[in-house]
Design a protein around this motif. Structure first.
Motif, PDB file in Angstrom:
ATOM      1  N   MET A 111      46.185  44.475  14.066  1.00 57.71           N
ATOM      2  CA  MET A 111      46.182  44.754  15.506  1.00 57.71           C
ATOM      3  C   MET A 111      47.487  44.211  16.097  1.00 57.71           C
ATOM      4  N   ASP A 112      48.078  44.990  16.983  1.00 56.39           N
ATOM      5  CA  ASP A 112      49.320  44.485  17.543  1.00 56.39           C
ATOM      6  C   ASP A 112      49.037  43.365  18.547  1.00 56.39           C
ATOM      7  N   ALA A 113      50.063  42.553  18.781  1.00 60.16           N
ATOM      8  CA  ALA A 113      49.919  41.346  19.600  1.00 60.16           C
ATOM      9  C   ALA A 113      49.351  41.650  20.981  1.00 60.16           C
ATOM     10  N   ILE A 114      49.861  42.675  21.626  1.00 62.04           N
ATOM     11  CA  ILE A 114      49.423  42.984  22.986  1.00 62.04           C
ATOM     12  C   ILE A 114      47.967  43.462  22.992  1.00 62.04           C
ATOM     13  N   ALA A 115      47.607  44.291  22.025  1.00 63.92           N
ATOM     14  CA  ALA A 115      46.208  44.751  21.940  1.00 63.92           C
ATOM     15  C   ALA A 115      45.269  43.567  21.724  1.00 63.92           C
ATOM     16  N   LEU A 116      45.665  42.627  20.871  1.00 66.48           N
ATOM     17  CA  LEU A 116      44.840  41.453  20.600  1.00 66.48           C
ATOM     18  C   LEU A 116      44.672  40.606  21.864  1.00 66.48           C
ATOM     19  N   LEU A 117      45.768  40.345  22.558  1.00 64.39           N
ATOM     20  CA  LEU A 117      45.698  39.516  23.766  1.00 64.39           C
ATOM     21  C   LEU A 117      44.856  40.195  24.846  1.00 64.39           C
ATOM     22  N   LYS A 118      44.999  41.503  24.984  1.00 65.91           N
ATOM     23  CA  LYS A 118      44.178  42.234  25.961  1.00 65.91           C
ATOM     24  C   LYS A 118      42.694  42.169  25.582  1.00 65.91           C
ATOM     25  N   GLN A 119      42.393  42.286  24.305  1.00 61.47           N
ATOM     26  CA  GLN A 119      41.006  42.192  23.846  1.00 61.47           C
ATOM     27  C   GLN A 119      40.440  40.814  24.199  1.00 61.47           C
ATOM     28  N   GLN A 120      41.231  39.780  24.007  1.00 57.25           N
ATOM     29  CA  GLN A 120      40.783  38.430  24.352  1.00 57.25           C
ATOM     30  C   GLN A 120      40.585  38.291  25.861  1.00 57.25           C
ATOM     31  N   HIS A 121      41.438  38.933  26.641  1.00 60.19           N
ATOM     32  CA  HIS A 121      41.254  38.920  28.100  1.00 60.19           C
ATOM     33  C   HIS A 121      39.895  39.515  28.471  1.00 60.19           C
ATOM     34  N   ARG A 122      39.554  40.653  27.871  1.00 58.88           N
ATOM     35  CA  ARG A 122      38.272  41.308  28.170  1.00 58.88           C
ATOM     36  C   ARG A 122      37.089  40.408  27.772  1.00 58.88           C
ATOM     37  N   GLU A 123      37.214  39.753  26.633  1.00 64.80           N
ATOM     38  CA  GLU A 123      36.127  38.873  26.170  1.00 64.80           C
ATOM     39  C   GLU A 123      35.882  37.736  27.160  1.00 64.80           C
ATOM     40  N   VAL A 124      36.949  37.144  27.679  1.00 65.92           N
ATOM     41  CA  VAL A 124      36.800  36.047  28.639  1.00 65.92           C
ATOM     42  C   VAL A 124      36.231  36.575  29.960  1.00 65.92           C
ATOM     43  N   GLU A 125      36.665  37.761  30.371  1.00 66.49           N
ATOM     44  CA  GLU A 125      36.108  38.363  31.597  1.00 66.49           C
ATOM     45  C   GLU A 125      34.599  38.542  31.457  1.00 66.49           C
ATOM     46  N   GLU A 126      34.151  39.007  30.280  1.00 65.80           N
ATOM     47  CA  GLU A 126      32.714  39.180  30.045  1.00 65.80           C
ATOM     48  C   GLU A 126      31.979  37.846  30.094  1.00 65.80           C
ATOM     49  N   LEU A 127      32.588  36.810  29.555  1.00 67.41           N
ATOM     50  CA  LEU A 127      31.959  35.482  29.584  1.00 67.41           C
ATOM     51  C   LEU A 127      31.847  34.967  31.025  1.00 67.41           C
ATOM     52  N   PHE A 128      32.875  35.202  31.831  1.00 67.58           N
ATOM     53  CA  PHE A 128      32.798  34.798  33.236  1.00 67.58           C
ATOM     54  C   PHE A 128      31.666  35.545  33.948  1.00 67.58           C
ATOM     55  N   GLU A 129      31.507  36.834  33.642  1.00 62.78           N
ATOM     56  CA  GLU A 129      30.409  37.608  34.239  1.00 62.78           C
ATOM     57  C   GLU A 129      29.057  37.028  33.829  1.00 62.78           C
ATOM     58  N   LYS A 130      28.920  36.674  32.569  1.00 62.52           N
ATOM     59  CA  LYS A 130      27.669  36.074  32.094  1.00 62.52           C
ATOM     60  C   LYS A 130      27.417  34.742  32.805  1.00 62.52           C
ATOM     61  N   PHE A 131      28.487  33.979  33.008  1.00 58.50           N
ATOM     62  CA  PHE A 131      28.340  32.691  33.699  1.00 58.50           C
ATOM     63  C   PHE A 131      27.848  32.917  35.123  1.00 58.50           C
ATOM     64  N   GLU A 132      28.440  33.893  35.815  1.00 62.40           N
ATOM     65  CA  GLU A 132      28.029  34.168  37.201  1.00 62.40           C
ATOM     66  C   GLU A 132      26.564  34.596  37.272  1.00 62.40           C
ATOM     67  N   LYS A 133      26.143  35.433  36.338  1.00 58.58           N
ATOM     68  CA  LYS A 133      24.739  35.853  36.319  1.00 58.58           C
ATOM     69  C   LYS A 133      23.826  34.676  36.004  1.00 58.58           C
ATOM     70  N   ALA A 134      24.249  33.833  35.071  1.00 55.20           N
ATOM     71  CA  ALA A 134      23.441  32.678  34.679  1.00 55.20           C
ATOM     72  C   ALA A 134      23.364  31.654  35.811  1.00 55.20           C
ATOM     73  N   SER A 135      24.362  31.638  36.679  1.00 54.58           N
ATOM     74  CA  SER A 135      24.382  30.692  37.793  1.00 54.58           C
ATOM     75  C   SER A 135      23.240  30.933  38.761  1.00 54.58           C
ATOM     76  N   GLU A 136      22.647  32.108  38.682  1.00 53.49           N
ATOM     77  CA  GLU A 136      21.560  32.471  39.592  1.00 53.49           C
ATOM     78  C   GLU A 136      20.205  32.061  39.031  1.00 53.49           C
ATOM     79  N   GLY A 137      20.101  30.830  38.540  1.00 52.93           N
ATOM     80  CA  GLY A 137      18.782  30.343  38.191  1.00 52.93           C
ATOM     81  C   GLY A 137      18.557  29.923  36.759  1.00 52.93           C
ATOM     82  N   LYS A 138      19.520  30.153  35.875  1.00 56.81           N
ATOM     83  CA  LYS A 138      19.340  29.704  34.490  1.00 56.81           C
ATOM     84  C   LYS A 138      19.536  28.193  34.426  1.00 56.81           C
ATOM     85  N   GLY A 139      19.089  27.610  33.346  1.00 58.62           N
ATOM     86  CA  GLY A 139      19.177  26.165  33.184  1.00 58.62           C
ATOM     87  C   GLY A 139      20.596  25.672  32.998  1.00 58.62           C
TER      88      GLY A 139
END
Length: 164
Positions: A1-29
């Motif tokens: 995988m080229d460097a830019i594609a890899l870094l962009k993929q990692q950006h998307r993964e972190v964005e998804e984790l932030f979304e999960k955190f925001e959803k979990a903030s609404e009442g999860k432990g």
């Protein structure tokens, strides 16, 4: 995988984790929030390290130099927030607020990299060079992610990473 594609993929993964955190903030432990924070912080710490040690130095020429100086300052700001969060409990009233600030810092950084820096890098490097750097980035990231890289962050909050 080229460097830019890899870094962009990692950006998307972190964005998804932030979304999960925001959803979990609404009442999860608190443990769910702490686990998500740890995953976000580990991904960001490993990502910043591979950019600072491999990617940025390999493209620190001509038109990218100023953008890279700004990028390492943005990394430093994010590391300082992560370091604060490492000392906090999700029950702390400021924890979610700091996570929101971290998300905003990361979003701004990602936008600048993807809209400008990566375009400049594509003009500087060949596909083969990008593939070779991508391979190195992937190997280093995979090694780092196994070591709880977030725990190194407090040692990296004094000044921005050197580029040369």
């Amino acid at each position: 995988m080229d460097a830019i594609a890899l870094l962009k993929q990692q950006h998307r993964e972190v964005e998804e984790l932030f979304e999960k955190f925001e959803k979990a903030s609404e009442g999860k432990g608190e443990q769910v929030l702490m686990d998500l924070f740890a995953r976000i912080a580990d991904n960001l710490a490993a990502h910043a390290t591979i950019e600072e040690k491999l990617f940025y130095p390999s493209v620190y020429v001509g038109p990218t130099a100023d953008k890279l100086q700004e990028a390492v300052e943005e990394h430093l700001a994010a590391k300082r927030v992560i370091a604060d969060l490492l000392d906090m409990d999700p029950a702390d009233a400021q924890f979610k607020a700091k996570m929101k600030v971290l998300k905003e810092l990361v979003e701004h950084h990602v936008e600048e990299e993807e809209k400008q820096l990566f375009k400049d890098v594509k003009k500087l490097l060949s596909k083969d060079e990008l593939a070779s750097i991508g391979e190195q980035l992937e190997v280093m990231f995979n090694e780092l992610i196994q070591t709880e890289p977030r725990m190194q962050v407090p040692r990296e909050t004094g000044e921005a990473a050197p580029l040369a």
